[in-house]
Design a protein around this motif. Structure first.
Motif, PDB file in Angstrom:
ATOM      1  N   ALA A  66       0.836  -1.211   0.000  1.00 28.46           N
ATOM      2  CA  ALA A  66       0.000   0.000   0.000  1.00 28.46           C
ATOM      3  C   ALA A  66       0.866   1.256   0.000  1.00 28.46           C
ATOM      4  O   ALA A  66       1.976   1.265   0.527  1.00 28.46           O
ATOM      5  CB  ALA A  66      -0.887  -0.004   1.233  1.00 28.46           C
ATOM      6  N   SER A  90      -3.506   3.711   1.051  1.00 28.62           N
ATOM      7  CA  SER A  90      -4.726   3.591   1.841  1.00 28.62           C
ATOM      8  C   SER A  90      -5.739   4.666   1.454  1.00 28.62           C
ATOM      9  O   SER A  90      -5.371   5.809   1.189  1.00 28.62           O
ATOM     10  CB  SER A  90      -4.409   3.739   3.329  1.00 28.62           C
ATOM     11  OG  SER A  90      -3.635   2.671   3.778  1.00 28.62           O
ATOM     12  N   GLY A 301      10.996  -4.280   4.371  1.00 26.92           N
ATOM     13  CA  GLY A 301      12.436  -4.415   4.190  1.00 26.92           C
ATOM     14  C   GLY A 301      12.887  -5.581   3.330  1.00 26.92           C
ATOM     15  O   GLY A 301      14.038  -6.030   3.455  1.00 26.92           O
ATOM     16  N   THR A 323       9.696  -0.298  -0.685  1.00 25.41           N
ATOM     17  CA  THR A 323      11.027   0.316  -0.732  1.00 25.41           C
ATOM     18  C   THR A 323      11.985  -0.516  -1.591  1.00 25.41           C
ATOM     19  O   THR A 323      12.823   0.042  -2.312  1.00 25.41           O
ATOM     20  CB  THR A 323      11.565   0.493   0.705  1.00 25.41           C
ATOM     21  OG1 THR A 323      10.540   1.124   1.484  1.00 25.41           O
ATOM     22  CG2 THR A 323      12.805   1.359   0.735  1.00 25.41           C
TER      23      THR A 323
HETATM   24  C1  LIG Z   1       5.961   6.653   0.763  1.00 28.04           C
HETATM   25  C2  LIG Z   1       5.222   5.557   1.465  1.00 28.04           C
HETATM   26  C3  LIG Z   1       3.842   5.630   1.593  1.00 28.04           C
HETATM   27  C4  LIG Z   1       3.143   4.608   2.257  1.00 28.04           C
HETATM   28  N1  LIG Z   1       1.789   4.684   2.362  1.00 28.04           N
HETATM   29  C5  LIG Z   1       1.105   3.684   2.974  1.00 28.04           C
HETATM   30  C6  LIG Z   1      -0.311   3.719   3.066  1.00 28.04           C
HETATM   31  O1  LIG Z   1      -0.972   4.629   2.576  1.00 28.04           O
HETATM   32  N2  LIG Z   1      -0.934   2.685   3.720  1.00 28.04           N
HETATM   33  C7  LIG Z   1      -0.251   1.624   4.255  1.00 28.04           C
HETATM   34  O2  LIG Z   1      -0.848   0.717   4.830  1.00 28.04           O
HETATM   35  N3  LIG Z   1       1.104   1.571   4.159  1.00 28.04           N
HETATM   36  C8  LIG Z   1       1.777   2.565   3.533  1.00 28.04           C
HETATM   37  N4  LIG Z   1       3.141   2.487   3.428  1.00 28.04           N
HETATM   38  C9  LIG Z   1       3.844   1.351   4.059  1.00 28.04           C
HETATM   39  C10 LIG Z   1       4.117   0.228   3.046  1.00 28.04           C
HETATM   40  O3  LIG Z   1       2.930  -0.296   2.535  1.00 28.04           O
HETATM   41  C11 LIG Z   1       4.924  -0.898   3.721  1.00 28.04           C
HETATM   42  O4  LIG Z   1       4.155  -1.456   4.755  1.00 28.04           O
HETATM   43  C12 LIG Z   1       6.242  -0.412   4.315  1.00 28.04           C
HETATM   44  O5  LIG Z   1       6.840   0.533   3.481  1.00 28.04           O
HETATM   45  C13 LIG Z   1       7.210  -1.553   4.580  1.00 28.04           C
HETATM   46  O6  LIG Z   1       7.559  -2.216   3.394  1.00 28.04           O
HETATM   47  P1  LIG Z   1       8.904  -1.881   2.561  1.00 28.04           P
HETATM   48  O7  LIG Z   1      10.033  -1.916   3.551  1.00 28.04           O
HETATM   49  O8  LIG Z   1       8.973  -2.918   1.491  1.00 28.04           O
HETATM   50  O9  LIG Z   1       8.718  -0.511   2.001  1.00 28.04           O
HETATM   51  C14 LIG Z   1       3.852   3.504   2.783  1.00 28.04           C
HETATM   52  C15 LIG Z   1       5.245   3.432   2.609  1.00 28.04           C
HETATM   53  C16 LIG Z   1       5.930   4.420   1.973  1.00 28.04           C
HETATM   54  C17 LIG Z   1       7.414   4.311   1.810  1.00 28.04           C
END
Ligand SMILES: Cc1cc2nc3c(=O)[nH]c(=O)nc-3n(C[C@H](O)[C@H](O)[C@H](O)COP(=O)(O)O)c2cc1C
Length: 349
Positions: A66, A90, A301, A323
């Motif tokens: 998301a 979201s 991560g 990410t």
């Molecule tokens: C810029 C950005 C915006 C995000 N917006 C949301 C969001 O709107 N809703 C949500 O549940 N998670 C949001 N996340 C969290 C991601 O969905 C995810 O849970 C989190 O980044 C960990 O995963 P990753 O390490 O692969 O990025 C956001 C993350 C980032 C970096």
């Protein structure tokens, strides 16, 4: 190839380049064969990686987390990069601007991002209209829903009910976001009484619909394991179909970036490499506690294909990336799937 382009992309503010790339993808819609070319380059071979979960067949385990396609504008374009599912949102019932700029920061030395976007989105109704207009859908779709920032926690369940009702017919499953650290008090909805009330209302909406749509809960990596245990028990009792572990963290532990830089950035949720161990520990814990009864979507991560495999081995049924996609580029989904296919083939021998 992406490693050569990435330093140029990283010259821009994260939100600016995000918007530019999405606009470029929109432009690609009008270039003949561009979609086919992207799919040839980036869509993985998925033989042996298919899986069925809560009544949905996924071509392979890798989805987009998301926050990337906040309004459901781009999921068909993003599906060209091989995702088997995309979590839009979201989304909140009313549109909202989110927090003031700047609100998204890269930490390249840590392969991380800090964001305090504050759930900026155009609202569930806008997304529903996009979903009606954009057919066919080229991958499985989830909608992440949450409350408007201005809604007090006491009546937050009404916001989830509204978005669920608006989007019900247009996505394959839902994720309840009660764990974003960038909306004041939102994470308090993870307290058991609030969560019990939320689940009850969500289930009522589901009962009013002919088709049963799976609902998952996304948890914060910052809650203690005792609270996670209570959440798991409640989720199982309430018929919640799965857990997404995890959202971003408020923690700033183990960063190599200069602490002064980190301090200047200020509040926000940290994602990327430093989150991995925490998310993995959550996945393992949930899997062990439930003996694998409840499906887990691992998120947090996953920066290398090896980590995708480790999450799946730890008990996750699906994984989500955000990410990792930013730092590894458009071929990342294909790379993960190729690695998984090889690893599974090796184990069969
Ligand atoms: C810029 C950005 C915006 C995000 N917006 C949301 C969001 O709107 N809703 C949500 O549940 N998670 C949001 N996340 C969290 C991601 O969905 C995810 O849970 C989190 O980044 C960990 O995963 P990753 O390490 O692969 O990025 C956001 C993350 C980032 C970096």
């Amino acid at each position: 190839m992406y490693k050569l382009i990435r330093p140029i992309l990283f010259l821009f503010q994260p939100e600016t380049i995000h918007r530019m790339i999405l606009n470029l993808l929109k432009f690609c819609r009008y270039i003949p064969f561009c979609r086919t070319l992207l799919r040839i380059c980036y869509c993985p071979h998925t033989k042996g990686l298919e899986r069925e979960l809560f009544g949905i067949t996924f071509k392979h385990p890798v989805g987009l987390a998301a926050g990337f396609d906040k309004n459901g504008d781009m999921y068909n374009d993003l599906a060209n990069f091989g995702f088997s599912f995309i979590e839009i949102g979201s989304l909140t019932p009313k549109p909202q601007d989110g927090n003031p700029l700047p609100r998204c920061f890269r930490l390249p030395k840590d392969k991380a991002i800090i964001n305090r976007m504050g759930i900026n989105n155009k609202g569930a109704r806008y997304a529903a209209n996009r979903l009606i207009a954009e057919k066919p859908v080229r991958c499985k779709l989830a909608a992440s829903i949450t409350k408007n920032a201005a809604t007090p926690n006491e009546t937050a369940y009404k916001d989830y009910e509204k978005s669920l009702a608006i989007l019900y017919d247009f996505v394959d499953f839902f994720v309840l976001n009660v764990s974003c650290p960038n909306v004041r008090d939102l994470t308090e909805l993870q307290d058991i009484p609030a969560l019990a009330e939320l689940f009850e209302h969500v289930n009522t909406v589901r009962r009013f619909n002919d088709e049963h749509k799976p609902v998952l809960l996304k948890v914060s990596p910052d809650i203690p394991l005792e609270q996670l245990d209570e959440i798991i028990d409640l989720a199982l009792l309430s018929g919640i179909e799965g857990i997404v572990a995890t959202n971003t963290t408020r923690s700033r532990e183990n960063l190599v970036t200069d602490p002064k830089v980190v301090e200047t950035i200020g509040n926000g949720g940290l994602s990327g490499a430093p989150l991995y161990e925490k998310s993995l520990a959550f996945v393992k814990h949930i899997h062990e506690k439930t003996a694998g009864i409840i499906p887990i979507v691992a998120c947090g991560g996953i920066m290398k294909p090896e980590q995708a495999l480790e999450m799946l081995d730890a008990g996750a049924s699906l994984i989500e990336i955000y990410t990792g996609f930013i730092y590894n580029g458009p071929a990342y989904v294909k790379r993960i799937n190729r690695y998984l296919a090889k690893a599974y083939a090796k184990r069969k021998k």
